[in-house]
Each structure stands twice: as C-alpha cells, then as structure tokens.
Design an enzyme around this catalytic site. Structure first.
Site, mmCIF file in Angstrom:
data_model
loop_
_atom_site.group_PDB
_atom_site.id
_atom_site.type_symbol
_atom_site.label_atom_id
_atom_site.label_comp_id
_atom_site.label_asym_id
_atom_site.label_seq_id
_atom_site.Cartn_x
_atom_site.Cartn_y
_atom_site.Cartn_z
ATOM 1 N N HIS A 203 -4.703 -7.060 22.016
ATOM 2 C CA HIS A 203 -3.447 -7.656 22.014
ATOM 3 C C HIS A 203 -2.200 -6.673 21.323
ATOM 4 C CE1 HIS A 203 -5.340 -10.418 23.692
ATOM 5 N NE2 HIS A 203 -5.260 -10.440 24.566
ATOM 6 N N GLU A 445 -18.854 7.550 38.600
ATOM 7 C CA GLU A 445 -17.983 7.585 37.475
ATOM 8 C C GLU A 445 -19.049 8.082 36.561
ATOM 9 O OE1 GLU A 445 -15.989 4.304 35.587
ATOM 10 O OE2 GLU A 445 -17.198 2.608 36.998
ATOM 11 N N ASP A 469 -15.479 7.519 31.857
ATOM 12 C CA ASP A 469 -17.482 7.670 31.679
ATOM 13 C C ASP A 469 -18.310 8.745 32.563
ATOM 14 O OD1 ASP A 469 -17.753 4.928 30.999
ATOM 15 O OD2 ASP A 469 -16.942 3.606 32.903
ATOM 16 N N CYS A 516 -8.827 7.125 38.832
ATOM 17 C CA CYS A 516 -8.205 6.933 37.605
ATOM 18 C C CYS A 516 -8.361 6.447 36.322
ATOM 19 C CB CYS A 516 -7.931 5.192 38.283
ATOM 20 S SG CYS A 516 -10.109 5.218 38.409
HETATM 21 C C1 PEP Z 1 -12.930 5.305 33.997
HETATM 22 O O1 PEP Z 1 -14.114 4.996 33.719
HETATM 23 O O2 PEP Z 1 -12.341 6.255 34.308
HETATM 24 C C2 PEP Z 1 -11.961 4.064 34.697
HETATM 25 C C3 PEP Z 1 -10.859 4.005 35.128
HETATM 26 O O3 PEP Z 1 -13.059 2.303 34.172
HETATM 27 P P1 PEP Z 1 -12.701 1.766 32.450
HETATM 28 O O4 PEP Z 1 -11.672 3.088 31.698
HETATM 29 O O5 PEP Z 1 -12.018 1.070 32.893
HETATM 30 O O6 PEP Z 1 -14.735 2.621 32.158
HETATM 31 MG MG MG Z 2 -15.164 3.229 34.257
#
Ligand code: PEP
Ligand code: MG
Length: 592
Positions: A203, A445, A469, A516
């Site tokens: 946080h 992912e 991931d 993303c």
């Molecule tokens: C990713 O794995 O790229 C993703 C966006 O999800 P997280 O980072 O939440 O695992």
């Molecule tokens: Mg992920």
C-alpha cells in the site's frame, strides 16, 4: 542547495533497490526509526480492570478520530487511496482483538498497554510468517494502527510528543513506512523516501505513486551505509539511492531532471489525442487499474478506457466487497466513469503470489503452478457466479467486457462460459438488466493457451496477452524471484514467438488482440507490437503518454520488417539490442 552536515570524506555509494514511484529527488537523509516500543508491564488490582477497559475505549476513539482526519486529508489532496484507511478502521475495531485484550486484562490483571501490545504483536508475528507477500504486507497496516493505539494509551487524547522535526529537502530513510506515515509526509520538506523493506504491491508503494513522491524500496540493510544529514539522490525511476553523490553525478542528474520535466510537460499535448502510428494506423491505448478510483488518473492521461481491471486486490482487502451488490456497485462506478470507453473486468485471479487463506486451503509447494486464477473460480462455481452476475449487472450501465485469467485449456474456457450463460439466464429470470452482447475474452498468459490460440479464438470475442505470466511460464523464471531476474526476459524469442502466434490467431478469426502485462508499456517492445498489428495496449497511467508518443514515431511497414528481421534471433539479449537500436533511433528522449 547547501548541506546541513559537515562534508563527508566518504565516497559516493550507489545502492540498488526497487523503484516503486518514478522521479528524481535530491536532498539530505533523515532517518526515521520510530519503533513499536513495548510498554512496561504493570500489575493492576481487580478494581482497576474497569478503568483499564475505559482507557482502551478512549484510545480507540482518539485513534478513530486521527484516522478519519488522515482520511479526509488524503481525500482533499488526492481522491486516491483514502479507502485504505477503511481497512485501518476495520483493524482498529476488530472485535476478536479487543475481546482477547479484555479477557487477558481480566484474567492476568496486567495493565492494558502491555496486554494490547502483546496481543497485536502475536498477530503481527503470524502475519509476517505467511508466505504470500501480499498478505504479509498487510502486517504494516496492523502495525500502523496498533502503534497509534499504544501511543494514545500512553498519551491520552492524542497529546503525545510531536514527531521529530524534518528539515527542508529531506529524503526520508526508514526500515519501512506505513501508509499513514506516507500520507502524512510533509510534501514541502520530504522530497522522496527510501526503505529497506517493501515491494511494489505494498500500500505504501501504491500511495507513493498516487501522491507522486519518488520512492525506492527493498534497499536491504542500507542503514549500515547511511548517516543522518548525508546528501543523497533518489532515483525512483531506476530504483537507485545514491549517497554522497559526486559533483559529476550531481551534474548528470541535474541534466536528467531538467530533461524529465521538459519531457513530461511536452507529452501533455497528447492527452486528448488518438494513438496513431506515423502512417496513421490506430492503436487503442487503455490503462490498468487495481482500484476503482484509479480511473480518474487514467482519464486525466487520456486513456481509452480500462484494458485490465484486476479485481483481486479489493477482493482480498475489503471483505464486504465480496457480496454481489457491492461488487456490482464497484464495477458500475468504473463502467460509468470510463464512458464513452469501456472497462475489461478480469475475473478473480488469486493464487500464485496473491493468496487468500480463506480460499487457498493448504499451502502449496509451487503456488504459481497450482490452484490459481480460473482454476479456483471453476472449483467454486457459486462464488464465481456472484462475480459474473455482478459484472453482468454493471454491463447495463456502460461498456463492460469480461476476461478470464490463467486459462491453460479450452475446456476451462467452455466451463467458464457455461457458468456465464447460467448467470445470464438467472438474471433474465429475475428481470435484471444487463448487456446480452457483453464481450468475453481470454487472457493468454500460459504457453499452452498461446499454442492453441487458433482454437481459443473461435470461442471468445478478444484476447488479452498477460506478458507478466507468459514470460514466467515460457522461461521457467519466477516473476517475483530477484535471484533469477536477469533471466526474466520480455524479449526472449520464445516469448515473442508466442505473442506472434496469439496475435495471428486472433486476426485469422476476426477478433481483436490486446496486451495488458507490463510489457505493454515497455518502450523497447513498442516496435514489435506495432509490427505485429496488436490492436490494444493497456498500460499504467504513468506510462500512457510515453507509449502514445513512441507509437506516433513508428511506421507500420518498417515495424513489420523489423519483426521479420528478429524472427530468427536466438536469444533475448540479441532481440533487446535490436529493439534498443530502433527505439533510440525513433524516440531517444523517451529511452532515458
Ligand atoms: C499478466 O500476467 O501479464 C497480467 C496482466 O496479470 P497479472 O500481472 O495480474 O498476473
Ligand atoms: Mg497474469
């Protein structure tokens, strides 16, 4: 700037940590070491039990007032993260803690200060042993609240001695800072902070970003190297604390600072612009959020909606939000505030490094390869449907997409979609409005999903590639283990090849494909993504305008040639070098 201490004969020292809030600050070290002191043990008589209980009650009232004051301060200075103090209020009023303290005072006949300290300390020890870093970090919230209560027991009515004066141009150094320490920082004097502990999901780190304070954490055992009053440069962008910087370093950073300021103000003209390549090809540029209120910051930067709303953070944090109505309200707020753009809500992705003991059960030897993401949701269909129904309900108020995390097998996607259909039928029967054409997408992912992306593409409306991931599972490198961090390569040819395969599968089947993961905002990779024809990039607010500028300098055909050129490279370093060359040629000022 003149030094408040006599000049030190010691040479410059560069300490590397994790930069969690970008920016450069130059100042003098002030070490803040307030510890959670153990109150003395005091034996009381049975007659004093009631007055001890009353003291605790008063200390809790004072603490509640202090937290409320902090909360309103942060609400005025920034609308972000005031909600964190709701979690503090929950800790403060936790009935289990208060009951245990009172029971011990009654049976052991000890002063309440010491008993309260010991009960809380017990909780803290347990929390700190939890292997999940996210939950482990919650210890600092508990400590924050407890420190206030102990202080208010010692000095009733909040009349404790004021904390030590901080000089102008201070770089605050601490073992760790609590969120309330962070929000209470005197921004006219404290230019940045550095801590020995911490990580980018704490946080405190989230708060530093939202308050725009440069910050570097995880500077292990740095206190051995610093003395109060040392001059220092804090580089939150590169995760560096430079102690006793040389004249040469100071000059270098003065130039960097000027360049950074010029860059940020120059980028502001892009806030309302479309994201177009030099030859006019449009890319959708959206943003990632973990909390609903972050939308405001994204909107200010000119994001085209939210490409990834990670739902597990608020879910882990705020128990009452797990109820369908609360979730629906939260998603609706986001859907309305991103209009006319949309929000893609990712269903719960707990597991891995984001464990919630209530769901996780037994600890696993390999949590990243275990019960995570969609696997947990499918095993808990009733809870999963609460989330699906809440997302569907929000879709009546704005453009909402649903995406499933951690799919490794087409049967999981089908199972999830069946539960989605069931949820739709239930809402229909109840006469509840929702968008019948809500888009559903698969996060790609895991390499197995990327390799069968052609099949996945026939059963979804879009793909969003989770590179964080995808890199970890393709290269067998734990994304949170800094020992193997140099092997965690977004430019590894195998990663690029899986991304290529995924984008091609999407386009062969007339669906769109976004990215993303953090790589979406990595300017080294922008030419690759443009060359591949990625339709959407979803990035953090701070990176948004930089990516827009980088794209504006690139030509689609040139980037396509570039992708063809690197297709047969053998290692990540080679690809990275080629990417750097093109990035330095097209947008050197963004490359730092
Ligand atoms: C990713 O794995 O790229 C993703 C966006 O999800 P997280 O980072 O939440 O695992
Ligand atoms: Mg992920």
């Amino acid at each position: 700037m003149s030094s408040p201490s006599t000049s030190s004969p010691q040479p410059e020292l560069r300490l590397r940590g994790i930069g969690v809030s970008p920016g450069i600050a130059r100042g003098f070290i002030h070490f803040t070491g307030e510890s959670f002191d153990k109150p003395d043990e005091k034996i009381i008589s049975r007659d004093q039990v009631e007055s001890e209980k009353e003291r605790l009650k008063q200390a809790i009232v004072t603490t509640r007032e202090q937290i409320a004051e902090l909360q309103s301060e942060i609400e005025t200075s920034t609308s972000d993260h005031a909600g964190i103090f709701d979690a503090h209020l929950l800790v403060l009023e936790d009935k289990a803690v208060i009951d245990e303290v009172i029971r011990k005072v009654e049976t052991d006949l000890l002063g309440i200060d010491r008993v309260y300290f010991e009960v809380i300390d017990g909780y803290l020890q347990t929390l700190r042993k939890i292997s999940d870093p996210y939950l482990r970090e919650r210890a600092i919230d508990v400590e924050d609240v407890a420190r206030r209560v102990v202080r208010n027991l010692r000095w009733p009515g909040g009349h404790g001695p004021s904390t030590r004066e901080i000089d102008e141009s201070t770089i605050l150094a601490a073992h760790d800072l609590t969120p309330s320490d962070t929000v209470s920082l005197d921004r006219d004097r404290v230019l940045g902070f550095a801590t020995e502990a911490g990580s980018s999901t704490s946080h405190t780190a989230i708060m530093a970003r939202s308050l725009n304070i440069p910050a570097v954490v995880a500077l292990h055992q740095f206190s051995d190297h610093l003395s109060p009053g040392d001059e220092a440069l804090l580089d939150g962008t590169h995760g560096l604390l430079i102690l006793r910087p040389s004249e040469e370093t100071l000059k270098e950073y003065e130039t960097l600072l000027q360049e950074e300021n010029d860059l940020v103000s120059g980028l502001q003209e892009l806030r309302g612009a479309d994201t177009l390549t030099a030859d006019g090809h449009k890319v959708i540029l959206s943003g990632n959020i973990e909390f609903a209120h972050e939308v405001e910051q994204l909107n200010q930067q000119g994001a085209e909606g939210v490409g990834l709303y990670r739902t597990e953070f608020f879910y882990l944090n705020e128990i009452e939000l797990r109820a369908e109505d609360k979730q629906a309200e939260n998603y609706t707020t986001v859907a309305k505030s991103v209009a006319p753009h949309g929000v893609i809500i990712r269903t719960l992705d707990i597991g891995g490094d984001k464990m919630w003991p209530g769901l996780a059960g037994e600890p696993e030897p390999n949590p990243f390869l275990g019960w995570r993401g969609i696997r947990v949701s499918l095993a808990k269909p009733e809870e999963f449907k609460i989330q699906l129904r809440a997302i569907l309900r929000a879709s009546a108020f704005g453009k909402v997409g649903i995406m499933y995390p951690f799919l490794c097998n087409l049967s999981e996607l089908r199972h999830a979609n069946r539960l989605l259909d069931e949820s739709k039928r239930e809402l229909e029967a109840e006469g509840v409005a929702f968008d019948h054409d809500v888009e559903t997408g698969a996060m790609i992912e895991i390499p197995s999903a990327a390799l069968v992306a052609e099949q996945f593409a026939k059963e979804v409306d879009f793909f969003s590639i989770g590179t964080n991931d995808l890199i970890q599972y393709t290269t067998a490198v734990d994304r949170v283990n800094d020992r193997v961090a140099d092997l965690y390569q977004p430019t590894h040819p195998a990663v690029i090849s899986l991304i290529t395969k995924t984008v091609e599968a999407a386009h062969n089947n007339d669906i769109w494909c976004g990215i993303c993961g953090e790589a979406a905002g990595d300017l080294l990779l922008t030419p690759v993504f443009v060359g591949l024809g990625v339709d959407e990039l979803s990035v953090g607010a701070a990176q948004l305008l930089r990516v827009r500028r980088a794209i504006s300098r690139l030509d689609t055909a040139e980037c396509r040639d570039f992708v063809a050129q690197i297709a047969d490279y053998g290692c990540g370093e080679e690809v990275a070098a080629a990417c750097r060359e093109i990035a330095m040629d097209k947008y050197p000022e963004l490359m730092g």
